[in-house]
Design a protein around this motif. Structure first.
Motif, mmCIF file in Angstrom:
data_model
loop_
_atom_site.group_PDB
_atom_site.id
_atom_site.type_symbol
_atom_site.label_atom_id
_atom_site.label_comp_id
_atom_site.label_asym_id
_atom_site.label_seq_id
_atom_site.Cartn_x
_atom_site.Cartn_y
_atom_site.Cartn_z
ATOM 1 N N PHE D 24 -9.583 2.882 -10.930
ATOM 2 C CA PHE D 24 -10.744 4.022 -11.360
ATOM 3 C C PHE D 24 -10.390 4.151 -12.490
ATOM 4 C CE2 PHE D 24 -12.914 7.544 -12.473
ATOM 5 C CZ PHE D 24 -14.270 7.736 -12.081
ATOM 6 N N ALA D 25 -11.110 4.049 -13.980
ATOM 7 C CA ALA D 25 -10.599 4.392 -15.312
ATOM 8 C C ALA D 25 -8.967 3.694 -15.819
ATOM 9 C CB ALA D 25 -10.206 6.447 -15.494
ATOM 10 N N ARG D 26 -8.848 3.082 -14.906
ATOM 11 C CA ARG D 26 -7.162 2.563 -15.358
ATOM 12 C C ARG D 26 -5.807 3.186 -15.157
ATOM 13 N NH1 ARG D 26 -7.913 1.952 -20.456
ATOM 14 N NH2 ARG D 26 -6.261 0.416 -21.423
ATOM 15 N N LEU D 27 -6.550 4.077 -14.436
ATOM 16 C CA LEU D 27 -5.478 4.940 -13.779
ATOM 17 C C LEU D 27 -4.436 4.493 -12.752
ATOM 18 C CD1 LEU D 27 -7.714 8.015 -12.786
ATOM 19 C CD2 LEU D 27 -6.040 8.258 -14.849
ATOM 20 N N PRO D 28 -3.291 5.005 -12.999
ATOM 21 C CA PRO D 28 -1.918 4.367 -11.749
ATOM 22 C C PRO D 28 -2.221 4.041 -10.152
ATOM 23 C CG PRO D 28 -1.371 6.766 -12.657
ATOM 24 C CD PRO D 28 -2.471 6.017 -12.880
ATOM 25 N N ARG D 29 -2.000 3.675 -10.046
ATOM 26 C CA ARG D 29 -2.317 3.507 -8.102
ATOM 27 C C ARG D 29 -0.897 4.996 -8.267
ATOM 28 N NH1 ARG D 29 0.041 -1.421 -9.508
ATOM 29 N NH2 ARG D 29 1.545 -1.140 -8.189
ATOM 30 N N LEU D 30 -1.700 5.329 -6.643
ATOM 31 C CA LEU D 30 -1.528 5.952 -6.514
ATOM 32 C C LEU D 30 0.763 5.770 -5.607
ATOM 33 C CD1 LEU D 30 -0.644 9.016 -4.655
ATOM 34 C CD2 LEU D 30 -1.636 7.598 -2.310
ATOM 35 N N ASP D 31 0.737 4.748 -5.196
ATOM 36 C CA ASP D 31 2.651 4.017 -5.171
ATOM 37 C C ASP D 31 3.230 4.270 -6.567
ATOM 38 O OD1 ASP D 31 0.345 1.198 -4.889
ATOM 39 O OD2 ASP D 31 2.769 0.705 -5.866
ATOM 40 N N GLU D 32 2.098 4.040 -7.669
ATOM 41 C CA GLU D 32 3.269 4.532 -8.922
ATOM 42 C C GLU D 32 3.775 5.296 -9.274
ATOM 43 O OE1 GLU D 32 2.076 1.108 -12.369
ATOM 44 O OE2 GLU D 32 -0.604 2.037 -10.639
ATOM 45 N N VAL D 33 3.266 6.735 -8.428
ATOM 46 C CA VAL D 33 3.392 7.676 -8.859
ATOM 47 C C VAL D 33 4.295 8.137 -7.053
ATOM 48 C CG1 VAL D 33 1.895 8.242 -10.839
ATOM 49 C CG2 VAL D 33 1.067 9.721 -8.310
ATOM 50 N N SER D 34 4.857 9.830 -7.681
ATOM 51 C CA SER D 34 5.945 10.752 -6.330
ATOM 52 C C SER D 34 4.658 11.407 -5.755
ATOM 53 C CB SER D 34 6.420 11.974 -7.550
ATOM 54 O OG SER D 34 5.913 12.469 -7.884
ATOM 55 N N ARG D 35 3.848 11.863 -6.747
ATOM 56 C CA ARG D 35 3.111 13.042 -5.779
ATOM 57 C C ARG D 35 1.624 12.553 -6.603
ATOM 58 N NH1 ARG D 35 0.864 17.561 -7.489
ATOM 59 N NH2 ARG D 35 0.073 18.585 -5.206
ATOM 60 N N ALA D 36 0.496 13.076 -6.869
ATOM 61 C CA ALA D 36 -0.757 13.494 -7.277
ATOM 62 C C ALA D 36 -1.454 14.800 -6.817
ATOM 63 C CB ALA D 36 -1.558 12.170 -6.728
#
Lengths: 317, 317, 317, 317, 317, 317
Positions: D24-36
């Motif tokens: 979505f919107a070329r956002l990072p995937r959840l697994d690319e960040v520590s927390r959303a």
């Protein structure tokens, strides 16, 4: 044959193919030259259809779909724009509200365009137009012509709703009028259900032999081509191609589609074999753009037109 | 070959095929594994096209169209995800406003991806991308490679609008640069009109033989496959599949469609025959989704990719 | 056999084919006649699909696409509406939110419709419906029936997401229930990837032989037809046609399309060969209209229905 | 709120928007960040529909249609990717053959994703999914939530075919379960016929007020927005947007379209007004891509998602 | 002003609108008249796009979509073909592989066509073409011109992938080159996300005011028109209409669609108000036919062209 | 008014809306009841069109698009199937090859259907059919009727190609025949170019006032509705709705689309206001399905039919 270099399409390495007013194969218009050997001409008329209308938009759709055609045809080893003048003569005006008047308009236009010996490749329009085109062709040939008819259907039915001239009847009327060589005419690619067994008996009596779509599959293309050429012999031949002769996969954009049809590759192969035949005129009909997708029907029709043109092109000496 | 169980697509009886980010065949991304034997990679670039653009959306379209692919290929009796690590490496960045820079970006990306011996199956993009991919392939092979080229067109033209590198010229440039084995390269499925007879002479001089679409129909698939394999021999082969080699019925979603093409079944059969061949790399190009319908072009391209992958897969011992 | 003139479609030369409520081939409804020899019946149900849904709209789409069918079939030399009463029995009600209840509803409806000896040609709907239809067919035949199954897929998988009855499992369940003649059942047209080699072994154990899409291409249609007929023998045959047996070019409007399929012409030819066979029932499934274009899938399905009907029609004495 | 620079979409002046795996919107995937802080999540499930299915392909379609979204929203004067971590969490797995199990899977997935305070914007899927999402939202809010429901329909019907949980019933079930604040919930954009006058009485009893599509036209948008905000007050609000709230002109790709709907501009204006509201979660449902054209439904849904996200974004201090 | 009766479209009560080569509104070609007051001209160029390409087919699509236009415009009470000579000047050739050369070709063509005082209404092509057209317009006006720019986007960005001239940058370049009146230029209809707040500051510095799509909804059309006219005053105005200013419902066939746009009725009303303004030239850009449906984008663009023409037409004295 | 419970559509919570033969709103057929108060009837005829044909498929398309209609209309607070017998009377047979005969067939069918006081809501077909329907309506009303005509066009032109009766001329012929109340008839929603200023003068003389599409936008819907109702007064009103009165965004599937039209919401609001009017008959014409997408035109037409029916329904006492 022209005695000067014929005018051809603009050079596609300098003029984008998607640029410019759409003429068939980006050819010059008739008014840009003094005389034409072969002319493509549109007949945007579809008031003779019994099912899906829309073939009135066929000529402009085929033109837009023909922008990729190039000048040399390796399959027939011929450059059809090079040794003769080929043009797009625009569209014939035909009254959409009066079939009989339209048929007259088409016949007169065809006679006018062929007055100087120009041969026509007509872009339909529905199959009704084959009748006035055959009238003109037979008059120019001064004899009945062999009709080579690619179609899913026989188009030798009698009347619909009392109307004698529709897209399902041109070849019965033409046969009755003595326009057709009864010993040489042929349907190719027919398939699908008919009304009664009578249809086949009538059809034969009206002068037609049949090479069906299934026969092409079962006996193979070379045999079917041989049968076709044998039947035609050296007679003057009028070629009429209803795009529904192709399977709906290859020609969805048409008015009365039937499953089980020919591939575009088979159709083009059979038309190339007509190089050996005396083609006096041709039409490509029943392209209904509202049902087409990504121009696949239009492109197939454009290739059919190009192969007919190539087959009509004299071999360089 | 991996020494542990390769990561494959998620189990489709528990994970719906329509769920999850789209990778080719639902394969893992390159960043999910330590190393890949074979990688699918996208090159969303179409600034080299001369007619219909849109192949820049090809990679994402093929990925979405590949969700139905399953792990075992009975036609080649192989499980291509099982004994080796196959991944989707995502998309190469290519400048849409500068062909020369884009071509450099693609070459460098291909070299980077193949550094550890990974073989690439590239999802285009237009046919321009075959030039940088061949540069990388020849460098990795340390010799010219035999090009096996499925296409309606020769793609050995010289320049368009003065531009030397476009989707109509990659194999001429590649031949001039010495990337191509002149004794083994082959076009398959060509058809349709050319510019002049010169085109064929040039093409032969540049190192190509031709197995045309009509020849496949007329001589039969087994004979065509034999000719193809004989021509290729045991050389390293780079395979380039332009989806317009298929008839527009089978591949409407492409940029320069020509009637009279191969069926998808014929194409898949010919690719399966490459099991016997030393494939060093491959591309599938000219998928233009805006002209596709119900993903039929995308699905055909996905199956082509799957059969190439299977042909590249070592036979289990 | 009726002892009076059966009611057929209205005369198309007086009643436009595009007019009137859509029934299959413009046939009378079941409530317009006292009894039917053969009935087309719709089962608008698609809750068993694993990929693209939409086949719930299949029956109405096939009906709309069947308006061009005419009364005489020259390919089988039979007038299927003439010597027997053929009707459209409308649609079976099947709960979209409960597969087990839906399957029961379908079985009971099929039993009710066939109580007086009427044979059914069912318009799906997804392939789940073949299971209750086979239950009814085997009960009516009072023995296991030979299943002749045209499909890209085997449909003998076990479970999806724990569900035993889906569109991928009907023939495994049917085999387990003893509904199928294990010595005569056959898949035709299969292709594309499977899950494991196990799939093939299971399939054979469940009673099926395979004539694949590639085999039809490679060995030729006559040989494939001979194999099919030999396998079926004189057993009672239930015919199940998943339209994805055709290539996506011929049948884009379906749920799990696979490249490399049969042409509509090949499919129709194989069905015509069933004239020699004892057909006790049939279905045509997986037409998903939202993915169709210009009704080409619907038209192919309608022709399949018409050829099945013709094959079921007794030869006039 | 993150204490480091959040990861956003790649720079579109260097990375073409059409390149890369679709999130979505070329956002990072959840697994690319520590927390959303906020997560978009897909629920590809459509087994609860009563008419056109296909929303199972909604999440991937909305993602592909969201590639043009940029980082700064002038309409709300906010950069929603800048001060907080926004991600695409991929798709929830939901059993297509078992509604009850699917609803449980969705609820558990929503609870798991929100464990650390992440707020969800869910991409459906059909409207069935609002029930488990509301269960999770009410549990996280530890109180009933005000439901703000944009839809052509009430979705407070009781059962279909005996099934209590379908896409026409989520808000009745939620009300019965005590998940909904009965004093603040509101339908916006409803129109079209109902079953009986009872429907309206039931709906009111279940806790809903109505701002109909015609009222928005007749009283004007500012008045409708005031009514909406007054009704919601400062309660925790769960926002549910069925894209069929828009006219079929703006959202053809949906399952139960009704003429006479809102424009996309009106809908976006109303959502922007929610900046003042305490949004605890949201969904965008009933995008059925097989009926979409040129992604216009997908693009509208993507903009809806972007405005919801912006409305959820804290104002910079 | 011509001193003889201008040549107009053929009489539609005798010449079917669907017949004849497609020119804009069925007008004569430039080569059919001695001189033109106003000329429609196509610029089939789309190599400047950053997302969906295809506007190279825009000119031919708009022409085909303009066949229904009639000679009298009641909304402006003017017969625009009657008192002046209006023509279709065909297409400008622009190199698809070299933006800088293309831009030069377009500028030179525009200067050549306007040498005798002809005003141009240009049919794009992507928005890149506004730069060379503005260069020519400012040179002919001998002063900077007020740009009235209908668009979802600002198109005053700086560079993409290092390229200074693309479809996102024409008005920044034009402003930097001094072609634009900084006190009068205006965007109308903008909406959707931007990159940063900087975008708005830059845009204002480059000379533009904004009347957004939401403002038109919220303040009403009459107020928006007043603001537009006040801003333009009596300066020479160049009008540039990107069809994406309309909502995707009204103009799906475009390259970078954004939800929340203007209706076609609003757009036409605003253009009609320009009757009071000194229009020196205009373009209609970003029609991408591959994404259009039933010509709705083409028809809207054709009406925009017709209203611009009418606004340019001198009032009869 | 019936003295027993009228037969209505089957219960949609037990009978899926997508199941069963398509009748308007799933209503009973005329032959299923003894007598009808209001009948929907199709006239599949389009031989009177001057541009895109295809409205012959309108009746079946509207029927398929009406499956979602439910029994209670909250916008008019009426249950139109409850207190009166409403049916679908099927299609009138009209000769596609003879306009005059077709017009006679339609008039006679309308007279036959209304013999017992049944009022008709006719589903076209092109606008030609309004003439015979008006002849029947005036004869039944025994006086000229006020025509309320929603359309982009005036349809009071004289002849095309010499034909007096086409889809552009019905209201001129009707006026000449004295069928129309010259003091009350009204066009609503007109827009787009005409032939000459004469058109407007003729139109006024023939008895029509105009409420244009732009006026509805500029003066607002309430004012336009007041003007309409004032003009109609308490006369017997015949309502004729050409779906091209809507913008092509809302009704792409039509024959002569014009940009700048009404929204479906505006149109439905104006029709609802007719509750106060004495409606003696109505038609909904020019739905051309081949140009529709996702049934959006068909759905809008179905809602128009449903609101007309509701407006015709007597208020419960």
């Amino acid at each position: 044959m022209v005695d000067h270099v014929p005018l051809g399409p603009p050079d596609a390495s300098l003029n984008p193919r998607y640029a410019g007013f759409a003429t068939f194969a980006r050819l010059p218009r008739l008014d840009e030259v003094s005389r034409a050997d072969i002319a493509f001409v549109g007949v945007p008329f579809d008031s003779g259809v019994s099912f899906r209308p829309g073939a009135r938009f066929g000529p402009s759709h085929i033109r837009e779909s023909s922008r990729l055609l190039r000048p040399y045809n390796p399959a027939q080893d011929v450059s059809p724009f090079a040794g003769q003048q080929v043009v797009d003569a625009g569209d014939v005006i035909a009254n959409p509200f009066n079939i009989l008047e339209a048929v007259d308009q088409i016949e007169h236009a065809a006679l006018a365009l062929t007055e100087q010996g120009t041969r026509l490749i007509t872009l339909g329009g529905d199959h009704t137009i084959a009748l006035p085109l055959l009238r003109a062709a037979a008059q120019r040939a001064q004899q009945p012509v062999a009709v080579l008819h690619f179609d899913a259907h026989l188009d030798t039915w009698d009347t619909y709703f009392g109307a004698p001239i529709t897209h399902g009847t041109p070849f019965r009327r033409a046969s009755e009028e003595g326009l057709i060589d009864l010993t040489a005419s042929t349907h190719v690619g027919t398939r699908g259900p008919l009304y009664t067994t009578e249809d086949l008996r009538d059809d034969e009596r009206l002068g037609f032999a049949i090479i069906s779509s299934v026969e092409i599959q079962d006996e193979g293309l070379p045999s079917a081509i041989r049968r076709m050429l044998t039947r035609l012999g050296d007679r003057p031949v009028y070629l009429s191609v209803d795009v529904d002769v192709m399977d709906p996969a290859h020609a969805p954009g048409t008015g009365t589609p039937e499953a089980g049809g020919m591939t575009s590759r088979e159709l083009l192969s059979m038309i190339r074999a007509l190089r050996a035949v005396n083609l006096v005129g041709a039409d490509i009909v029943e392209v209904a753009p509202a049902y087409d997708h990504a121009q696949i029907t239009g492109i197939a029709a454009a290739h059919v037109g190009y192969e007919i043109l190539s087959a009509m092109t004299p071999k360089p000496e």
